[in-house]
Design an enzyme around this catalytic site. Sequence first.
Site, short mmCIF file in Angstrom:
data_model
loop_
_atom_site.label_atom_id
_atom_site.label_comp_id
_atom_site.label_asym_id
_atom_site.label_seq_id
_atom_site.Cartn_x
_atom_site.Cartn_y
_atom_site.Cartn_z
N ASP A 158 0.83 -1.21 0.00
CA ASP A 158 0.00 0.00 0.00
C ASP A 158 0.86 1.25 0.00
O ASP A 158 1.55 1.55 0.98
CB ASP A 158 -0.91 -0.02 1.23
CG ASP A 158 -1.89 1.13 1.25
OD1 ASP A 158 -2.03 1.83 0.22
OD2 ASP A 158 -2.54 1.35 2.28
N ASP A 355 -1.80 6.07 -6.30
CA ASP A 355 -2.11 5.18 -5.18
C ASP A 355 -2.31 3.75 -5.68
O ASP A 355 -3.06 3.51 -6.62
CB ASP A 355 -3.37 5.67 -4.46
CG ASP A 355 -3.67 4.85 -3.22
OD1 ASP A 355 -2.73 4.60 -2.44
OD2 ASP A 355 -4.83 4.46 -3.04
#
Length: 476
Positions: A158, A355
């Site tokens: 992440d 992201d």
Amino acid sequence: MCSHRCFLILIFFLASSHSSVTSRILPKISTTTSTTLDVASSILKTKDTSSFRLNQQEEQSHYPSSSSFSLQLHSRASVRGTEHKDYKSLTLARLHRDSARVKSLTARLNLAINNIMHTTEQEEMEAPLISGTTQGSGEYFTRVGIGNPAREVYMVLDTGSDVNWLQCAPCAECYHQTGPIFEPSSSSSYTTLSCESPQCKALQASECRNATCLYQVSYGDGSFTVGDFATETFTIGSSSVDNVAVGCGHSNQGLFVGAAGLLGLGGGLLALPSQLDATSFSYCLVDRDSDSSSTVEFRSEIPPDAVVAPLLRNHQLDTFYYVGLAGISVGGEMLEIPASAFEMDESGGGGVIIDSGTAVTRLQTVVYDSLRDAFARGTSDLERAEAGVAMFDTCYDLSSKTTIEVPSVAFHFPGGNVLALPAKNYMIPVDSVGTFCLAFAPTASSLAIIGNVQQQGTRVGFDLANSLIGFSTNKC
């Protein structure tokens, strides 16, 4: 005679110089107006959701790695399979997770802009946690060795998080994961951190109990993980790294079901790149509906043929990776959008982040409307679906098609660099009967997000030392 000849030479020189300078400063606008979508191939991948299983021959990536810090990267579906009865229910579940993810990111940014820190009383940190919706997509997993002797576990990667953590025994409250819960007592390298350690002080939310550091990571939808903050040995590729700060979560709920925990690739001090002293890293996200794998590489240089963009940072929140975006084109035509729509303001609001955990690219509503309308004009010959699907409002019935031409979509960066997206990265199937949707969505937030659907098949490199992001197509 000489003066006349010299004058002509001077005129030629000036014209040549002007042409040369102009060629360097003119944007490299793509002349491609359309691109081909293989409808039949896309539909075929949706036919049997139960077939998404990890090929045990994990060395499938063909990217030539020069780094000993390299991890295999797999899609969520290939690791966990799916319990969904059909592809549409799988799509709806993904979009539901994605909405929670975006809510979490925007909430964290708003807290940082307003100088609100997460604080927690000791009693709250001891209590079993009960949460509602799942935080984050968690669409890409990697396998990393934890402890000594090393035990391999699946972790979510992440870029929107800094703190590394995994579920630990004994569990006050733990979700279901693939494989057994980590036992700290079985590792000779596990060491809890003191409250005075620099790692503990770097946490956004911490508490002290019996002179040891407790951590808490909370997310915008109410989900969080709580436990001991410790150091442990990580085995990454062929290398072992000692004293990596990691949360040992004894109370975890609503987080990345299936994975043992999370590896934070954000820009903060506690994130894995910082702890590895890596001034660069890259990843390539494979097709989410595929059992193939790719890699995440630490200390890897951006290839010379990459499309390069500025890497920007937010003084209010160092976790996120912002990219300098100059514009977007559809069908070879630039959208009429002011540059301010993509810029970060002085307070830390706005801007565009890359992201890995967000699936669908989010654009400010005015930007999205412009993109959608231009795309719709270029697809007026295609049959529209009767209704939208979840966050998608521009969908088509392609059940009778094998291949189609759709308007090209490209991101434009400062310096004239252009990243043209493959059609399959923005026209995606949402069921198995031929419904495809434009995979962008509007957001009321000022923060725009380039998601992983648009990144699929592209190696994204982060040169932290030189503040650059590189995009390399077909280098997974």
